[in-house]
Each structure stands twice: as C-alpha cells, then as structure tokens.
Write an enzyme that holds these catalytic residues in place. Structure first.
Site, PDB file in Angstrom:
ATOM      1  N   SER A   1      -2.418   0.463  -4.478  1.00  0.00           N
ATOM      2  CA  SER A   1      -2.942   1.643  -3.774  1.00  0.00           C
ATOM      3  C   SER A   1      -4.312   2.050  -4.298  1.00  0.00           C
ATOM      4  O   SER A   1      -4.610   1.867  -5.472  1.00  0.00           O
ATOM      5  CB  SER A   1      -1.964   2.808  -3.956  1.00  0.00           C
ATOM      6  OG  SER A   1      -2.549   4.025  -3.567  1.00  0.00           O
ATOM      7  N   ALA A   2      -5.123   2.649  -3.423  1.00  0.00           N
ATOM      8  CA  ALA A   2      -6.433   3.165  -3.817  1.00  0.00           C
ATOM      9  C   ALA A   2      -6.308   4.527  -4.494  1.00  0.00           C
ATOM     10  O   ALA A   2      -7.257   5.027  -5.090  1.00  0.00           O
ATOM     11  CB  ALA A   2      -7.326   3.294  -2.589  1.00  0.00           C
ATOM     12  N   SER A   3      -5.127   5.117  -4.407  1.00  0.00           N
ATOM     13  CA  SER A   3      -4.978   6.510  -4.853  1.00  0.00           C
ATOM     14  C   SER A   3      -4.771   6.648  -6.349  1.00  0.00           C
ATOM     15  O   SER A   3      -3.960   5.947  -6.943  1.00  0.00           O
ATOM     16  CB  SER A   3      -3.796   7.155  -4.129  1.00  0.00           C
ATOM     17  OG  SER A   3      -3.523   8.421  -4.691  1.00  0.00           O
TER      18      SER A   3
ATOM     19  N   GLU B   1      -0.009  -3.132   4.717  1.00  0.00           N
ATOM     20  CA  GLU B   1      -1.171  -2.233   4.778  1.00  0.00           C
ATOM     21  C   GLU B   1      -1.259  -1.499   6.112  1.00  0.00           C
ATOM     22  O   GLU B   1      -0.934  -2.063   7.151  1.00  0.00           O
ATOM     23  CB  GLU B   1      -2.460  -3.067   4.637  1.00  0.00           C
ATOM     24  CG  GLU B   1      -3.117  -2.989   3.288  1.00  0.00           C
ATOM     25  CD  GLU B   1      -3.667  -1.608   2.925  1.00  0.00           C
ATOM     26  OE1 GLU B   1      -3.790  -0.749   3.813  1.00  0.00           O
ATOM     27  OE2 GLU B   1      -3.977  -1.397   1.751  1.00  0.00           O
ATOM     28  N   ASP B   2      -1.745  -0.268   6.069  1.00  0.00           N
ATOM     29  CA  ASP B   2      -1.955   0.486   7.315  1.00  0.00           C
ATOM     30  C   ASP B   2      -3.438   0.700   7.619  1.00  0.00           C
ATOM     31  O   ASP B   2      -3.764   1.285   8.646  1.00  0.00           O
ATOM     32  CB  ASP B   2      -1.277   1.860   7.238  1.00  0.00           C
ATOM     33  CG  ASP B   2      -2.040   2.794   6.319  1.00  0.00           C
ATOM     34  OD1 ASP B   2      -2.345   2.374   5.172  1.00  0.00           O
ATOM     35  OD2 ASP B   2      -2.360   3.922   6.737  1.00  0.00           O
TER      36      ASP B   2
ATOM     37  N   LYS C   1      -8.957   6.635   5.871  1.00  0.00           N
ATOM     38  CA  LYS C   1      -7.734   5.919   5.492  1.00  0.00           C
ATOM     39  C   LYS C   1      -8.044   4.675   4.659  1.00  0.00           C
ATOM     40  O   LYS C   1      -8.865   3.851   5.073  1.00  0.00           O
ATOM     41  CB  LYS C   1      -6.927   5.531   6.731  1.00  0.00           C
ATOM     42  CG  LYS C   1      -6.221   6.732   7.327  1.00  0.00           C
ATOM     43  CD  LYS C   1      -5.175   6.327   8.345  1.00  0.00           C
ATOM     44  CE  LYS C   1      -4.476   7.575   8.868  1.00  0.00           C
ATOM     45  NZ  LYS C   1      -3.673   7.284  10.048  1.00  0.00           N
ATOM     46  N   GLY C   2      -7.395   4.567   3.528  1.00  0.00           N
ATOM     47  CA  GLY C   2      -7.571   3.398   2.670  1.00  0.00           C
ATOM     48  C   GLY C   2      -8.827   3.442   1.822  1.00  0.00           C
ATOM     49  O   GLY C   2      -9.053   2.583   0.979  1.00  0.00           O
TER      50      GLY C   2
ATOM     51  N   ARG D   1     -11.525   8.004  -3.038  1.00  0.00           N
ATOM     52  CA  ARG D   1     -11.804   9.437  -3.006  1.00  0.00           C
ATOM     53  C   ARG D   1     -13.318   9.713  -2.920  1.00  0.00           C
ATOM     54  O   ARG D   1     -13.772  10.514  -2.105  1.00  0.00           O
ATOM     55  CB  ARG D   1     -11.214  10.110  -4.244  1.00  0.00           C
ATOM     56  CG  ARG D   1     -11.171  11.618  -4.138  1.00  0.00           C
ATOM     57  CD  ARG D   1     -10.640  12.252  -5.419  1.00  0.00           C
ATOM     58  NE  ARG D   1      -9.332  11.725  -5.799  1.00  0.00           N
ATOM     59  CZ  ARG D   1      -8.722  12.011  -6.943  1.00  0.00           C
ATOM     60  NH1 ARG D   1      -9.295  12.820  -7.812  1.00  0.00           N
ATOM     61  NH2 ARG D   1      -7.529  11.487  -7.229  1.00  0.00           N
TER      62      ARG D   1
ATOM     63  N   LYS E   1     -10.916  -0.986  -2.076  1.00  0.00           N
ATOM     64  CA  LYS E   1     -10.707  -1.765  -0.853  1.00  0.00           C
ATOM     65  C   LYS E   1     -11.898  -1.484   0.060  1.00  0.00           C
ATOM     66  O   LYS E   1     -12.358  -0.357   0.110  1.00  0.00           O
ATOM     67  CB  LYS E   1      -9.414  -1.324  -0.150  1.00  0.00           C
ATOM     68  CG  LYS E   1      -8.141  -1.548  -0.974  1.00  0.00           C
ATOM     69  CD  LYS E   1      -6.932  -0.903  -0.273  1.00  0.00           C
ATOM     70  CE  LYS E   1      -5.713  -0.913  -1.176  1.00  0.00           C
ATOM     71  NZ  LYS E   1      -4.546  -0.230  -0.610  1.00  0.00           N
TER      72      LYS E   1
ATOM     73  N   THR F   1       0.794  10.582   3.647  1.00  0.00           N
ATOM     74  CA  THR F   1       0.023  11.588   2.918  1.00  0.00           C
ATOM     75  C   THR F   1      -1.297  11.911   3.623  1.00  0.00           C
ATOM     76  O   THR F   1      -1.983  12.850   3.224  1.00  0.00           O
ATOM     77  CB  THR F   1      -0.286  11.091   1.499  1.00  0.00           C
ATOM     78  OG1 THR F   1      -0.680   9.736   1.609  1.00  0.00           O
ATOM     79  CG2 THR F   1       0.906  11.214   0.590  1.00  0.00           C
TER      80      THR F   1
ATOM     81  N   ASN G   1      -3.515   9.287  -7.385  1.00  0.00           N
ATOM     82  CA  ASN G   1      -2.305  10.100  -7.418  1.00  0.00           C
ATOM     83  C   ASN G   1      -1.044   9.279  -7.137  1.00  0.00           C
ATOM     84  O   ASN G   1       0.048   9.842  -7.022  1.00  0.00           O
ATOM     85  CB  ASN G   1      -2.403  11.220  -6.373  1.00  0.00           C
ATOM     86  CG  ASN G   1      -3.539  12.184  -6.666  1.00  0.00           C
ATOM     87  OD1 ASN G   1      -3.601  12.762  -7.746  1.00  0.00           O
ATOM     88  ND2 ASN G   1      -4.452  12.351  -5.725  1.00  0.00           N
TER      89      ASN G   1
ATOM     90  N   ASP H   1       0.878  -1.160   0.000  1.00  0.00           N
ATOM     91  CA  ASP H   1       0.000   0.000   0.000  1.00  0.00           C
ATOM     92  C   ASP H   1       0.930   1.228   0.000  1.00  0.00           C
ATOM     93  O   ASP H   1       2.104   1.123   0.364  1.00  0.00           O
ATOM     94  CB  ASP H   1      -0.879  -0.024   1.253  1.00  0.00           C
ATOM     95  CG  ASP H   1      -1.724   1.217   1.386  1.00  0.00           C
ATOM     96  OD1 ASP H   1      -2.353   1.623   0.389  1.00  0.00           O
ATOM     97  OD2 ASP H   1      -1.767   1.804   2.491  1.00  0.00           O
ATOM     98  N   LEU H   2       0.433   2.360  -0.424  1.00  0.00           N
ATOM     99  CA  LEU H   2       1.293   3.554  -0.502  1.00  0.00           C
ATOM    100  C   LEU H   2       1.087   4.490   0.694  1.00  0.00           C
ATOM    101  O   LEU H   2       1.977   4.669   1.527  1.00  0.00           O
ATOM    102  CB  LEU H   2       1.013   4.310  -1.812  1.00  0.00           C
ATOM    103  CG  LEU H   2       1.754   5.631  -2.002  1.00  0.00           C
ATOM    104  CD1 LEU H   2       3.255   5.426  -2.108  1.00  0.00           C
ATOM    105  CD2 LEU H   2       1.232   6.361  -3.244  1.00  0.00           C
ATOM    106  N   ASP H   3      -0.124   5.069   0.754  1.00  0.00           N
ATOM    107  CA  ASP H   3      -0.411   6.078   1.775  1.00  0.00           C
ATOM    108  C   ASP H   3      -0.444   5.445   3.154  1.00  0.00           C
ATOM    109  O   ASP H   3      -1.242   4.552   3.421  1.00  0.00           O
ATOM    110  CB  ASP H   3      -1.763   6.750   1.474  1.00  0.00           C
ATOM    111  CG  ASP H   3      -1.762   7.479   0.131  1.00  0.00           C
ATOM    112  OD1 ASP H   3      -0.794   8.219  -0.124  1.00  0.00           O
ATOM    113  OD2 ASP H   3      -2.703   7.306  -0.655  1.00  0.00           O
TER     114      ASP H   3
HETATM  115  C1  BG6 Z   1      -5.726   5.937  -0.187  1.00  0.00           C
HETATM  116  C2  BG6 Z   1      -5.792   6.829   1.023  1.00  0.00           C
HETATM  117  O1  BG6 Z   1      -4.444   5.414  -0.339  1.00  0.00           O
HETATM  118  O2  BG6 Z   1      -6.088   6.665  -1.363  1.00  0.00           O
HETATM  119  C3  BG6 Z   1      -7.169   7.449   1.140  1.00  0.00           C
HETATM  120  O3  BG6 Z   1      -5.505   6.079   2.192  1.00  0.00           O
HETATM  121  C4  BG6 Z   1      -7.511   8.172  -0.163  1.00  0.00           C
HETATM  122  O4  BG6 Z   1      -7.211   8.320   2.223  1.00  0.00           O
HETATM  123  C5  BG6 Z   1      -7.395   7.224  -1.340  1.00  0.00           C
HETATM  124  O5  BG6 Z   1      -8.834   8.695  -0.096  1.00  0.00           O
HETATM  125  C6  BG6 Z   1      -7.681   7.893  -2.686  1.00  0.00           C
HETATM  126  O6  BG6 Z   1      -6.668   8.814  -2.942  1.00  0.00           O
HETATM  127  P1  BG6 Z   1      -6.658   9.880  -4.110  1.00  0.00           P
HETATM  128  O7  BG6 Z   1      -5.223  10.357  -4.117  1.00  0.00           O
HETATM  129  O8  BG6 Z   1      -7.022   9.172  -5.379  1.00  0.00           O
HETATM  130  O9  BG6 Z   1      -7.633  10.931  -3.753  1.00  0.00           O
HETATM  131 MG    MG Z   2      -2.879   3.201   3.359  1.00  0.00          MG
END
Ligand code: BG6
Ligand code: MG
Length: 216
Positions: free
Chosen positions: A113-115, A168-169, A44-45, A48, A144, A16, A117, A8-10
């Site tokens: 990662s879910a992000s 994972e956190d 967290k996790g 968006r 997730k 972040t 970004n 996992d990233l964040d």
């Molecule tokens: C996860 C974070 O890694 O990514 C969440 O833990 C976040 O808090 C999710 O909402 C989505 O991220 P992003 O960067 O696409 O808005």
């Molecule tokens: Mg995380």
C-alpha cells in the site's frame, strides 16, 4: 508452481477513499475552492505528498514548502479521526472470503500500500495479523506507479515478481504491478483499469477456481 499475493489496501480491502475525500475537501474549501468526487478519483493510489500537489493544481493555489507541510499534517489529523472510528464492518465485500480461500490453499499474502496509515487501518478492521508482511508508505521511497512497493512485497514473500499476483483498484497501482512483471488484477471499473491482466468488479467475483487456475 508457487505463487503469492500482494494486496493494495485502499479501495481493495477497505473503502477509505471517502474519508480521504472528506479531509481533502475540507482543505480545498479552506483554501477557497471546490473539490469534487471526480477530483478525488485523481488521488486514488497516489502518495500523500503527490495528492496535495494535485489538489493545489486543481485550485491553482501556490503554497510555500512550510505551508504544504502544515496542511499535510492537518489533513492527516482529520483523516485519522475518521479511520480511528473504522471497524471490521467496513471490510469490502469478498475480501475476508478471499483471504480464507488463500489460507486454505496455503498461498501467502502481503500488503502493498501507498498509505502510511496502512498498519493502523488493518488493525482497525482486525486484519493486521492475517498478513505475512506489510509494505506501506513508510517503507518505500518511490510511490506507485513505481514498482518498488510490490518488489519489496515479492521479497517478503520470497518469490520472484512473476510469481506474484497483485490486486489493485488504481491505475497507478496496475501500472506498478505490470512494470514489476507481476500478474495484475484490476478491482473496479474495467474501462479505467483496462491495462490489468484480469478484471473484476469486486473481490466477491474472485473465486477459488480462478485462483487455482492461476496456480497451474
Ligand atoms: C493510497 C490511497 O492507498 O494511499 C491514496 O489510495 C492515498 O488516496 C495514499 O493518498 C497515501 O495515504 P496516507 O494514508 O499515507 O495519506
Ligand atoms: Mg487503492
């Protein structure tokens, strides 16, 4: 006995959450309510879109789809202002050392990662090139705790789910790893992440003998 790792990233490789917090807090204040660090824990996790829904629930605010889209964009614009200032000094303790250990053992690793970004963040901290693959919020349709992100990660590693180790956190992430039939490693509060197969406070505690034990 071949294994691979999915990170996992964040919250595992970079912190972040503090930047997400600033941006979500501003949105909540704009909508007329307070948003605390405790509230931020709930995001967290979480994806968006789901994060915005949780935030609106907290403030008991109802918005049109159009307004929601608008705030998702403006929240991310603010978040991007913070992450484009990030540098390698923001890599969490132990992360680089663990990647070095995995490299020295010939163990491949990908991001899960879910992000959306995630690629940008990895580039900001100079870790992008080190991963054999990236699975992020752009490549999945189910967030997730659905295991999709990690199952795609296993495919990228060319391994079966049970050969994959997930760091994972977040509760949602540990659940996703467990559902995928992977070895889950919770990074952070042991009580919160008690469903994980193994727990560590941070990546500095994950040493090479632990990784070697997992291989055997
Ligand atoms: C996860 C974070 O890694 O990514 C969440 O833990 C976040 O808090 C999710 O909402 C989505 O991220 P992003 O960067 O696409 O808005
Ligand atoms: Mg995380």
């Amino acid at each position: 006995n071949k294994i691979g790792v999915i990170f996992d990233l964040d919250g595992v490789i970079v912190d972040t959450a503090k930047y997400h917090f600033l941006a979500w807090k501003n949105l909540a204040n704009h909508l007329g309510f307070e948003f605390t660090e405790a509230h931020n824990e709930l995001l967290k996790g979480v994806s968006r879109v789901r994060s915005l829904e949780i935030l609106l629930d907290i403030g008991k605010v109802e918005l049109s789809e159009e307004k929601k889209q608008e705030f998702l964009v403006s929240k991310n614009e603010e978040y991007l202002k913070y992450i484009t200032k990030m540098g390698p000094e923001e890599i969490l303790p132990g992360a680089k050392e663990l990647l070095d250990t995995l490299d020295s053992l010939g163990i491949h690793y990908v991001l899960g990662s879910a992000s959306k970004n995630a690629p940008l963040i990895l580039k900001q901290v100079n870790l992008f090139e080190r991963f054999s693959g990236i699975v992020d919020g752009n490549s999945v349709s189910k967030a997730k705790p659905d295991p999709e992100v990690f199952l795609i990660g296993a495919k990228k590693l060319n391994l079966k789910p049970e050969q994959c180790i997930v760091f994972e956190d977040a509760i949602a992430g540990v659940k996703a790893a467990n559902t995928a039939n992977m070895i889950s490693i919770g990074i952070g509060d042991k009580q919160t992440l008690h469903k994980a197969d193994y727990n560590f406070n941070d990546l500095t505690e994950v040493n090479s003998s632990f990784i070697k034990e997992l291989i055997n």
